[in-house]
Each structure stands twice: as structure tokens, then as C-alpha cells.
Design an enzyme around this catalytic site. Structure first.
Site, PDB file in Angstrom:
ATOM      1  N   CYS A 265      49.736  34.835  35.943  1.00 51.37           N
ATOM      2  CA  CYS A 265      49.878  36.108  36.660  1.00 51.37           C
ATOM      3  C   CYS A 265      48.779  36.252  37.704  1.00 51.37           C
ATOM      4  CB  CYS A 265      49.849  37.277  35.677  1.00 51.37           C
ATOM      5  SG  CYS A 265      50.019  38.880  36.483  1.00 51.37           S
TER       6      CYS A 265
ATOM      7  N   CYS B  25      47.368  39.764  38.062  1.00 50.31           N
ATOM      8  CA  CYS B  25      46.445  40.144  36.986  1.00 50.31           C
ATOM      9  C   CYS B  25      45.085  39.460  37.164  1.00 50.31           C
ATOM     10  CB  CYS B  25      46.982  39.723  35.614  1.00 50.31           C
ATOM     11  SG  CYS B  25      48.726  40.010  35.377  1.00 50.31           S
ATOM     12  N   ASP B  26      45.090  38.193  37.492  1.00 47.60           N
ATOM     13  CA  ASP B  26      43.871  37.389  37.373  1.00 47.60           C
ATOM     14  C   ASP B  26      43.303  36.850  38.684  1.00 47.60           C
ATOM     15  OD1 ASP B  26      43.930  37.742  34.609  1.00 47.60           O
ATOM     16  OD2 ASP B  26      45.334  36.094  34.349  1.00 47.60           O
TER      17      ASP B  26
END
Ligand code: NDP
Length: 313
Positions: A138, A141-142
Site C-alpha cells: 500500500c 499507507c507507507d
């Protein structure tokens, strides 16, 4: 002697952000929800490390801790959280039958599906070992953790193209590893990727290994001539698709060709009255913890209205 079948008002299947949020709302509305946690209690967030984009955590938190917090909040209002995997369903009658672990049958007036989706992985040992330590499925997300660094992303669909351009805004250099000589992504997305100066698309190549002991320190890729190349990257993103965890609902619920459950737009309602679908099991676009949580809330509110109309609440 026949087995006594347990009947519940509201059954929640799955325990990620969607499931727990549905549970918090359902429990506070006195629907006495029973939740079966599934194979991966806490869901996909339990395999991430830091989470910095969930509102309400100004200093960030860790995925597993966040799911513990969600669980504690759901339990605080009386959700009956149980171990167990729903293995089959029968949505034929006015009450919905659900079989847990192939042996226990439960009937429910309302069912909230929150079984999520699973990212597809390449299947390398190093990928599994470094998951959460530089390997991620992701970028949204990261990606932030790799600001100013060099990263790689595998995949050639719309997700990979979108994530590569997202990463290119944060990172110094993005290597996009494409296994064929062309991308599957839409022409517009391909155009965007190919016109982003700090994305290097490497066609006809697959990943042999992700390097690193505790965190990612590089990757070895190999092209269709057998030539190897080492990429000096600290982040390694896999964007080769997701699979919604909806196999047990096939034949009962309307789904798209990948298996995402179709809901009535703007609601969590499925084609079966009293069965509601939330979170990543029905969302192949946003796939964020916060959108899953919002959708879980919708599931509980829709279920409550359904139960009131049915006279079961
Ligand atoms: P897709 O299934 O469309 O693409 C997966 C990609 O991963 C393919 O290019 C495939 O390669 C590649 N791949 C699969 N397995 C491997 C492997 N083992 N090694 C290397 N590469 C691999 O998934 P997406 O998540 O990209 O998209 C899912 C759906 O969501 C699509 O319908 C897409 O259009 C849609 N979507 C739309 C967006 C938008 O409109 N903004 C954004 C994101 C997704 P190959 O091509 O060789 O098979």
C-alpha cells in the site's frame, strides 16, 4: 437429538476496521452483535507497522495496536467477539444461516459482511520476511516513510501506475518493474507514468529477491534474457492486485468479476435483504482503514434500520 441452533440479531463477519466499527455502532444501538473474527483477526492492518494517516492519532500508531484499540472499543459496548471462521452461508430464508468452522450453525436477522480483501504477493520468502519492514502492498499507507529515498514497485495495472506516480512525488526515484513488454494500466495512467521523470519503467522483468536483513536494502531483478540487475532501494511495493475475501458468498450475492460484492450505491445493502457488505469486501477503489471504518458504520446503521422495519429490534 437435534443440535440447538443459536440465533443472533446481528452477526458481523470479519474483524478489520469495517467489522469493528460496525460492532461499535451495532453494540451501542443495542443490537447485541456477535462477531466472528476470521482467519486474520484485526485484518490487513495487523501486517503493517506504522499507521500515520488515521485521523485521531496525531503521533501515529501501529497497525496491530490500532486494531487492539478498535477491538477494546467494540468490547466496551458488549460486542461478543469470537474466534472462528465462517465457512459457508445460506441466505435463502427470512433468517440468514451461517456455518462457523464447518460445524456450528448460527442464524441471524441481519448479517454485516466485513471480510476484507487480501493483497496478492509475489510469493518470495524475502518478501514475506520483510513485510512491514520496507515491503508493503500500500503506497498510500507507507510511501511517506520513504521520503527522499529510492523505491521499487511491482505491477503494471492501474493500481501500480497510480501508486508509482504517488510515490514519485515523495521519493527520489521509483523503479516500476513490469513483467511483460507492456502495461495493463489505462493509456492515461501509462502516459502519466512514462512522463514522470523520476519513474524508470523496467519492462520484461521479474523480481528474483528482495535484499536485506532487518529492512529492505535492495532488490535483484531479472529480465527475459536472464540478465540480473540490482536495484538500490529501501522500499519495495507490491501492486499486483487484491482478492476480496468473498468466496463463501458466491452464488448468493451479486459481485463483480473479481469478487467484490456489489452494493446499492450510497448504502451497504446487497441484493439480499438483511445482508450488508462493508469495507474492502465491496471496495476496490479506496481500500483505506478510514474508508473501511466509515463503511462499517454504514453497515450497522443500515442493519439497524432493517431490523426496526422487520420488527426484530
Ligand atoms: P490488475 O489485476 O488490473 O493488475 C495487476 C497487475 O499486476 C498486472 O499488470 C499484472 O501483470 C501484474 N502482476 C500480477 N501478478 C504478477 C506477478 N506475479 N509478478 C509481476 N506482476 C504481476 O490489478 P489492479 O490492482 O491494478 O487493478 C484492479 C482493478 O481496479 C482494475 O480493474 C483497475 O482498472 C481498477 N483500478 C482503477 C483505478 C482508477 O481508475 N483510478 C485505480 C486502481 C485500480 P500482467 O499485466 O502481465 O498480467
Amino acid at each position: 437429538m437435534t443440535e440447538q441452533i443459536e440465533h443472533v440479531q446481528c452477526l458481523i463477519i470479519g474483524s478489520g476496521p469495517a467489522g469493528y466499527t460496525a460492532a461499535i455502532y451495532a453494540a451501542r444501538a443495542d443490537m447485541k452483535p456477535v462477531m466472528y473474527q476470521g482467519l486474520q483477526p484485526g485484518g490487513q492492518l495487523t501486517i503493517t507497522t506504522e499507521v500515520e494517516n488515521y485521523p485521531g492519532y496525531p503521533k501515529g500508531t501501529h497497525g496491530p495496536q490500532m486494531m487492539e484499540d478498535f477491538k477494546a472499543q467494540a468490547e466496551r459496548f458488549g460486542t461478543d467477539i469470537r474466534w472462528g471462521l465462517v465457512t459457508s452461508v445460506d441466505f435463502n430464508g427470512p433468517v440468514h444461516k451461517v456455518v462457523v468452522d464447518e460445524k456450528t450453525t448460527i442464524t441471524a436477522d441481519a448479517v454485516i459482511i466485513a471480510t476484507g480483501a487480501s493483497a496478492k504477493w509475489l510469493g518470495l520468502e524475502s518478501e514475506q520476511r520483510l513485510n512491514g519492514f520496507g515491503v508493503s502492498a500500500c503506497a498510500v499507507c507507507d510511501g511517506f516513510f520513504f521520503r527522499g529515498q529510492d523505491v521499487a514497485i511491482v505491477g503494471a495495472g492501474d493500481t501500480a501506475a497510480e501508486e508509482a506516480t504517488y510515490l514519485a512525488k515523495l521519493c527520489k526515484k521509483v523503479y516500476m518493474i513490469v513483467r511483460r513488454d507492456e502495461m495493463r494500466a489505462s493509456k492515461t495512467m501509462q502516459h502519466r507514468v512514462l512522463n514522470t521523470p523520476n519513474i524508470e519503467v523496467i519492462f520484461n522483468s521479474e523480481t528474483k529477491e528482495i535484499l536485506g536483513g532487518k529492512t529492505v536494502e535492495g532488490a535483484i531483478i531479472v529480465n527475459n534474457k536472464g540478465e540480473e540487475r540490482k536495484l538500490d532501494v529501501t522500499g519495495f511495493f507490491v501492486a499486483i492486485g487484491h482478492k476480496p475475501n468473498t468466496d463463501i458468498f458466491k452464488g448468493w450475492l451479486n459481485m463483480d468479476e473479481t469478487g467484490y460484492i456489489k452494493t446499492v450505491p450510497g448504502t451497504s445493502k446487497t441484493n439480499i435483504p438483511g445482508v450488508f457488505a462493508t469495507g474492502d469486501a465491496q471496495d476496490n477503489v479506496y481500500r483505506q482503514a478510514v474508508t473501511a471504518a466509515g463503511s462499517g458504520c454504514m453497515g450497522a446503521l443500515d442493519a439497524e434500520r432493517y431490523l426496526v422495519e422487520k420488527g426484530a429490534h
